[in-house]
Enzyme design. Structure first.
Site, PDB file in Angstrom:
ATOM      1  N   ASP A 194      70.277 -36.472  47.574  1.00 29.22           N
ATOM      2  CA  ASP A 194      69.419 -36.215  46.853  1.00 29.22           C
ATOM      3  C   ASP A 194      68.351 -34.878  47.592  1.00 29.22           C
ATOM      4  OD1 ASP A 194      66.543 -38.257  45.825  1.00 29.22           O
ATOM      5  OD2 ASP A 194      66.053 -36.749  47.060  1.00 29.22           O
ATOM      6  N   GLU A 220      66.560 -35.641  40.661  1.00 31.53           N
ATOM      7  CA  GLU A 220      67.090 -34.873  41.760  1.00 31.53           C
ATOM      8  C   GLU A 220      68.229 -35.462  42.634  1.00 31.53           C
ATOM      9  OE1 GLU A 220      64.757 -37.129  42.787  1.00 31.53           O
ATOM     10  OE2 GLU A 220      64.440 -35.956  44.705  1.00 31.53           O
TER      11      GLU A 220
END
Ligand SMILES: Nc1nc2c(ncn2[C@@H]2O[C@H](COP(=O)(O)OP(=O)(O)OP(=O)(O)O)[C@@H](O)[C@H]2O)c(=O)[nH]1
Length: 322
Positions: free
Chosen positions: A187, A230
């Site tokens: 991430d 993300e």
């Protein structure tokens, strides 16, 4: 009315092929449509064996088929879908067409001459190149569509749906053959801040470039997907834990060290990575949960680092949350 006059001009002008053979499969007649395309003269092939005139025709298969038409006195058919062509003949489509030879449908009809009772077999050959080309294009488009349906629109890596299907496949394979299998979950760090500071478009460019960079660090067989905004995930088939940690560290270091160009600015970012392995986890869901917990711990530890899942991690995180 006598219509014998019709057959001559009809055979001359017919826009399909006609080949008439006797019982020995020798040429009795070939119409101009075929003569022109095969570059042969009727007079020079009459009486010759079909397979000496058309040396590339599938002899064993076609002679069996023609003999059965003669012996059973019932028609047979060969479609371009079954055999693209029986005779290597050029087609009339533009040269750009991928298909070099005319795709053919072929009817094989038993005929008997009324006066002598002699049996013949007549091949009626139709150009099916258009159908062949359209079907090939359709298959090609379907393939492209299938590819597009598997990919994430922004970054071009696998989308979540397809990635998860692949994880199930890999987990089953690893279980069946006792192969190692590892999973990375990562991430981007403080990505909200990057979006807020430079705008959403800059955020998109960062996602694209990070995905490209990481993709270049992986093996062909690794399965790289976008799990959410993300958040990304990588299946590493045939990879034991040590190998997975090495890949994860390489990813971390390279992302943190690589500036991303955006409107003459150099944006820096980093990733936190969680690693899990099949053997501690026993299902795809568990692998994901464990990599996700490890990722959570990497964030807690200060980001831009790799954490490997270990069973005690659950307890320590539970304590934090309560
Ligand atoms: N530009 C862009 N931003 C996205 C996309 N998907 C998700 N985001 C943003 O990613 C950010 C994620 O923020 P958070 O979940 O708070 O995480 P973070 O800021 O990275 O913080 P940490 O993960 O704790 O390091 C949000 O601002 C989302 O809007 C996308 O496709 N493009």
């Amino acid at each position: 009315m006598d219509i014998d006059w019709l057959s001559g001009p009809l055979l001359q002008q017919l826009n399909s092929g006609v080949i008439l053979l006797n019982k020995q499969l020798q040429v009795v007649y070939i119409n101009p449509y075929i003569c022109r395309r095969a570059d042969i003269q009727l007079e020079s092939v009459q009486g010759k064996d079909l397979f000496s005139v058309f040396a590339d025709a599938p002899k064993a298969w076609l002679s069996r088929k023609l003999n059965s038409v003669l012996s059973l006195q019932s028609p047979a058919f060969s479609s371009w879908e079954q055999r693209q062509y029986l005779f290597k003949l050029p087609h009339l489509r533009p040269v750009s067409s991928a298909n070099q030879y005319m795709a053919q449908n072929c009817n094989m009809l038993p005929l008997t001459e009324p006066s002598s009772g002699e049996h013949f077999v007549c091949l009626l050959i139709e150009d099916a190149t258009d159908a062949y080309v359209y079907q090939s294009q359709l298959q090609q488009s379907n393939l492209q569509l299938q590819q597009v349906n598997r990919l994430d629109g922004l970054t071009g890596v696998l989308n979540r749906n397809y990635w998860q299907q692949q994880l199930e496949v890999e987990v089953q394979r690893a279980g069946r053959y006792q192969h190692p299998l590892s999973l990375l979950f990562f991430d981007l760090d403080k990505f909200k801040r990057l979006n807020d500071e430079y705008g959403h478009q800059a955020g998109d460019i960062v996602l694209i470039e990070v995905a490209k960079l990481i993709g270049s660090l992986l093996r062909e067989t690794d399965l790289f997907g976008r799990y959410g905004g993300e958040e990304f995930a990588i299946i590493l088939p045939d990879t034991p834990l040590e190998g997975a940690i090495e890949v994860a560290k390489r990813i971390c270091q390279r992302v943190a060290a690589t500036p991303i160009e955006y409107q003459q600015q150099q944006l820096m970012t980093s990733v936190s990575v969680g690693v899990s392995q099949f053997s501690i986890a026993t299902s795809a869901d568990e692998l994901i949960q464990q990599a996700d917990l490890a990722l959570y711990q990497a964030k807690r530890n200060g980001r831009n680092q790799v954490v490997t899942y270990y069973p005690e991690l659950i307890d320590s995180l539970k304590k934090v949350k309560t």
